[in-house]
Design a protein around this motif. Structure first.
Motif, PDB file in Angstrom:
ATOM      1  N   ALA A 186       0.837  -1.206   0.000  1.00  0.00           N
ATOM      2  CA  ALA A 186       0.000   0.000   0.000  1.00  0.00           C
ATOM      3  C   ALA A 186       0.870   1.253   0.000  1.00  0.00           C
ATOM      4  O   ALA A 186       0.553   2.233  -0.676  1.00  0.00           O
ATOM      5  CB  ALA A 186      -0.941  -0.004   1.202  1.00  0.00           C
ATOM      6  N   TRP A 187       1.990   1.237   0.733  1.00  0.00           N
ATOM      7  CA  TRP A 187       2.916   2.369   0.722  1.00  0.00           C
ATOM      8  C   TRP A 187       3.515   2.572  -0.664  1.00  0.00           C
ATOM      9  O   TRP A 187       3.709   3.693  -1.108  1.00  0.00           O
ATOM     10  CB  TRP A 187       4.036   2.156   1.723  1.00  0.00           C
ATOM     11  N   ILE A 188       3.822   1.474  -1.342  1.00  0.00           N
ATOM     12  CA  ILE A 188       4.382   1.565  -2.695  1.00  0.00           C
ATOM     13  C   ILE A 188       3.328   2.095  -3.657  1.00  0.00           C
ATOM     14  O   ILE A 188       3.607   2.962  -4.490  1.00  0.00           O
ATOM     15  CB  ILE A 188       4.916   0.192  -3.155  1.00  0.00           C
ATOM     16  N   ASP A 189       2.110   1.591  -3.532  1.00  0.00           N
ATOM     17  CA  ASP A 189       1.027   2.007  -4.424  1.00  0.00           C
ATOM     18  C   ASP A 189       0.626   3.469  -4.199  1.00  0.00           C
ATOM     19  O   ASP A 189       0.296   4.178  -5.147  1.00  0.00           O
ATOM     20  CB  ASP A 189      -0.198   1.107  -4.232  1.00  0.00           C
ATOM     21  N   VAL A 190       0.636   3.901  -2.941  1.00  0.00           N
ATOM     22  CA  VAL A 190       0.245   5.284  -2.594  1.00  0.00           C
ATOM     23  C   VAL A 190       1.308   5.828  -1.625  1.00  0.00           C
ATOM     24  O   VAL A 190       1.130   5.792  -0.402  1.00  0.00           O
ATOM     25  CB  VAL A 190      -1.160   5.334  -1.953  1.00  0.00           C
ATOM     26  N   PRO A 191       2.435   6.309  -2.148  1.00  0.00           N
ATOM     27  CA  PRO A 191       3.540   6.754  -1.284  1.00  0.00           C
ATOM     28  C   PRO A 191       3.151   7.801  -0.244  1.00  0.00           C
ATOM     29  O   PRO A 191       3.759   7.865   0.825  1.00  0.00           O
ATOM     30  CB  PRO A 191       4.551   7.327  -2.282  1.00  0.00           C
ATOM     31  N   ALA A 192       2.141   8.592  -0.515  1.00  0.00           N
ATOM     32  CA  ALA A 192       1.725   9.628   0.444  1.00  0.00           C
ATOM     33  C   ALA A 192       1.186   9.040   1.744  1.00  0.00           C
ATOM     34  O   ALA A 192       1.028   9.763   2.725  1.00  0.00           O
ATOM     35  CB  ALA A 192       0.678  10.538  -0.195  1.00  0.00           C
ATOM     36  N   THR A 193       0.914   7.735   1.778  1.00  0.00           N
ATOM     37  CA  THR A 193       0.421   7.093   3.000  1.00  0.00           C
ATOM     38  C   THR A 193       1.546   6.491   3.842  1.00  0.00           C
ATOM     39  O   THR A 193       1.282   5.929   4.901  1.00  0.00           O
ATOM     40  CB  THR A 193      -0.599   5.982   2.667  1.00  0.00           C
ATOM     41  N   ASN A 194       2.796   6.605   3.383  1.00  0.00           N
ATOM     42  CA  ASN A 194       3.944   6.034   4.090  1.00  0.00           C
ATOM     43  C   ASN A 194       4.460   7.022   5.116  1.00  0.00           C
ATOM     44  O   ASN A 194       5.183   7.955   4.787  1.00  0.00           O
ATOM     45  CB  ASN A 194       5.050   5.664   3.107  1.00  0.00           C
ATOM     46  N   PHE A 195       4.104   6.810   6.390  1.00  0.00           N
ATOM     47  CA  PHE A 195       4.578   7.653   7.474  1.00  0.00           C
ATOM     48  C   PHE A 195       5.568   6.910   8.367  1.00  0.00           C
ATOM     49  O   PHE A 195       5.946   7.404   9.422  1.00  0.00           O
ATOM     50  CB  PHE A 195       3.396   8.158   8.311  1.00  0.00           C
ATOM     51  N   GLY A 196       5.953   5.691   7.970  1.00  0.00           N
ATOM     52  CA  GLY A 196       6.920   4.926   8.736  1.00  0.00           C
ATOM     53  C   GLY A 196       6.287   4.067   9.813  1.00  0.00           C
ATOM     54  O   GLY A 196       5.084   3.812   9.810  1.00  0.00           O
ATOM     55  N   PHE A 197       7.140   3.607  10.728  1.00  0.00           N
ATOM     56  CA  PHE A 197       6.734   2.693  11.786  1.00  0.00           C
ATOM     57  C   PHE A 197       6.841   3.356  13.150  1.00  0.00           C
ATOM     58  O   PHE A 197       7.625   4.278  13.354  1.00  0.00           O
ATOM     59  CB  PHE A 197       7.652   1.463  11.804  1.00  0.00           C
ATOM     60  N   ILE A 198       6.084   2.832  14.092  1.00  0.00           N
ATOM     61  CA  ILE A 198       6.219   3.176  15.507  1.00  0.00           C
ATOM     62  C   ILE A 198       6.507   1.878  16.248  1.00  0.00           C
ATOM     63  O   ILE A 198       5.755   0.913  16.137  1.00  0.00           O
ATOM     64  CB  ILE A 198       4.937   3.831  16.060  1.00  0.00           C
ATOM     65  N   VAL A 199       7.605   1.857  16.985  1.00  0.00           N
ATOM     66  CA  VAL A 199       7.981   0.696  17.798  1.00  0.00           C
ATOM     67  C   VAL A 199       7.724   1.056  19.254  1.00  0.00           C
ATOM     68  O   VAL A 199       8.152   2.106  19.729  1.00  0.00           O
ATOM     69  CB  VAL A 199       9.468   0.335  17.598  1.00  0.00           C
ATOM     70  N   ASN A 200       6.990   0.200  19.948  1.00  0.00           N
ATOM     71  CA  ASN A 200       6.691   0.401  21.362  1.00  0.00           C
ATOM     72  C   ASN A 200       7.119  -0.815  22.162  1.00  0.00           C
ATOM     73  O   ASN A 200       7.229  -1.912  21.619  1.00  0.00           O
ATOM     74  CB  ASN A 200       5.183   0.580  21.599  1.00  0.00           C
ATOM     75  N   VAL A 201       7.293  -0.615  23.481  1.00  0.00           N
ATOM     76  CA  VAL A 201       7.436  -1.769  24.355  1.00  0.00           C
ATOM     77  C   VAL A 201       6.091  -2.471  24.351  1.00  0.00           C
ATOM     78  O   VAL A 201       5.040  -1.843  24.168  1.00  0.00           O
ATOM     79  CB  VAL A 201       7.875  -1.370  25.778  1.00  0.00           C
ATOM     80  N   ALA A 202       6.088  -3.771  24.523  1.00  0.00           N
ATOM     81  CA  ALA A 202       4.881  -4.574  24.314  1.00  0.00           C
ATOM     82  C   ALA A 202       3.724  -4.194  25.218  1.00  0.00           C
ATOM     83  O   ALA A 202       2.576  -4.269  24.817  1.00  0.00           O
ATOM     84  CB  ALA A 202       5.201  -6.054  24.466  1.00  0.00           C
ATOM     85  N   ASP A 203       4.007  -3.762  26.440  1.00  0.00           N
ATOM     86  CA  ASP A 203       2.895  -3.475  27.346  1.00  0.00           C
ATOM     87  C   ASP A 203       2.493  -1.999  27.336  1.00  0.00           C
ATOM     88  O   ASP A 203       1.608  -1.593  28.077  1.00  0.00           O
ATOM     89  CB  ASP A 203       3.205  -3.939  28.767  1.00  0.00           C
ATOM     90  N   ASP A 204       3.148  -1.180  26.500  1.00  0.00           N
ATOM     91  CA  ASP A 204       2.815   0.240  26.336  1.00  0.00           C
ATOM     92  C   ASP A 204       2.810   1.039  27.639  1.00  0.00           C
ATOM     93  O   ASP A 204       2.090   2.016  27.770  1.00  0.00           O
ATOM     94  CB  ASP A 204       1.451   0.416  25.651  1.00  0.00           C
ATOM     95  N   LEU A 205       3.604   0.641  28.612  1.00  0.00           N
ATOM     96  CA  LEU A 205       3.690   1.417  29.848  1.00  0.00           C
ATOM     97  C   LEU A 205       4.451   2.711  29.575  1.00  0.00           C
ATOM     98  O   LEU A 205       5.484   2.713  28.924  1.00  0.00           O
ATOM     99  CB  LEU A 205       4.385   0.619  30.962  1.00  0.00           C
ATOM    100  N   VAL A 206       3.956   3.790  30.087  1.00  0.00           N
ATOM    101  CA  VAL A 206       4.501   5.118  29.785  1.00  0.00           C
ATOM    102  C   VAL A 206       5.964   5.255  30.185  1.00  0.00           C
ATOM    103  O   VAL A 206       6.749   5.859  29.475  1.00  0.00           O
ATOM    104  CB  VAL A 206       3.651   6.205  30.475  1.00  0.00           C
TER     105      VAL A 206
END
Length: 127
Positions: free
Chosen positions: A80-100
């Motif tokens: 989808a990013w290749i087909d519509v490059p304007a939708t490619n905002f990258g990735f977000i990596v979080n710790v699994a439990d999302d604790l602040v």
């Protein structure tokens, strides 16, 4: 066409926390590398959700046995990013439990050791 994909990251250390897993989400808003902060995606423009506006989790992994952090990435999302490059905002990596208060240190694209830099590996269909 993308048939398989993975994102490879290098964990430097656990920050000030115990070991744990990671989640991967697609970023939902455009941001600027030179201006992004926890609160702002572009200078003067807040994220809709502090820390980056995420999609649902697209991949997760338990605590990796080594410093190599490898996510399987849905091929359809990357296509989808290749087909519509304007939708490619990258990735977000979080710790699994999302604790602040939890964080890990991951190598960036500026890492001195080339093999520690993030790598997106794509397998493409042959035509």
């Amino acid at each position: 066409m993308v048939v398989d994909a993975r994102l490879e990251l290098e964990r430097i250390d656990f920050g000030d926390n115990l070991d744990g897993g990671f989640t991967l989400r697609l970023a939902g808003e455009a941001w600027t590398e030179t201006a992004v902060t926890w609160n702002e995606r572009v200078a003067g423009t807040a994220w809709t959700v502090a820390g980056g506006t995420p999609s649902a989790i697209v991949s997760s992994i338990p605590t990796p046995p080594t410093n190599q952090v490898m996510f399987t990435v849905p091929a359809g999302a990357l296509q989808a990013w290749i087909d519509v490059p304007a939708t490619n905002f990258g990735f977000i990596v979080n710790v699994a439990d999302d604790l602040v208060d939890e964080h890990y240190h991951l190598a960036s694209s500026e890492a001195a050791l080339l093999t520690a830099r993030p790598l997106l590996v794509l397998e493409l269909a042959e035509y």
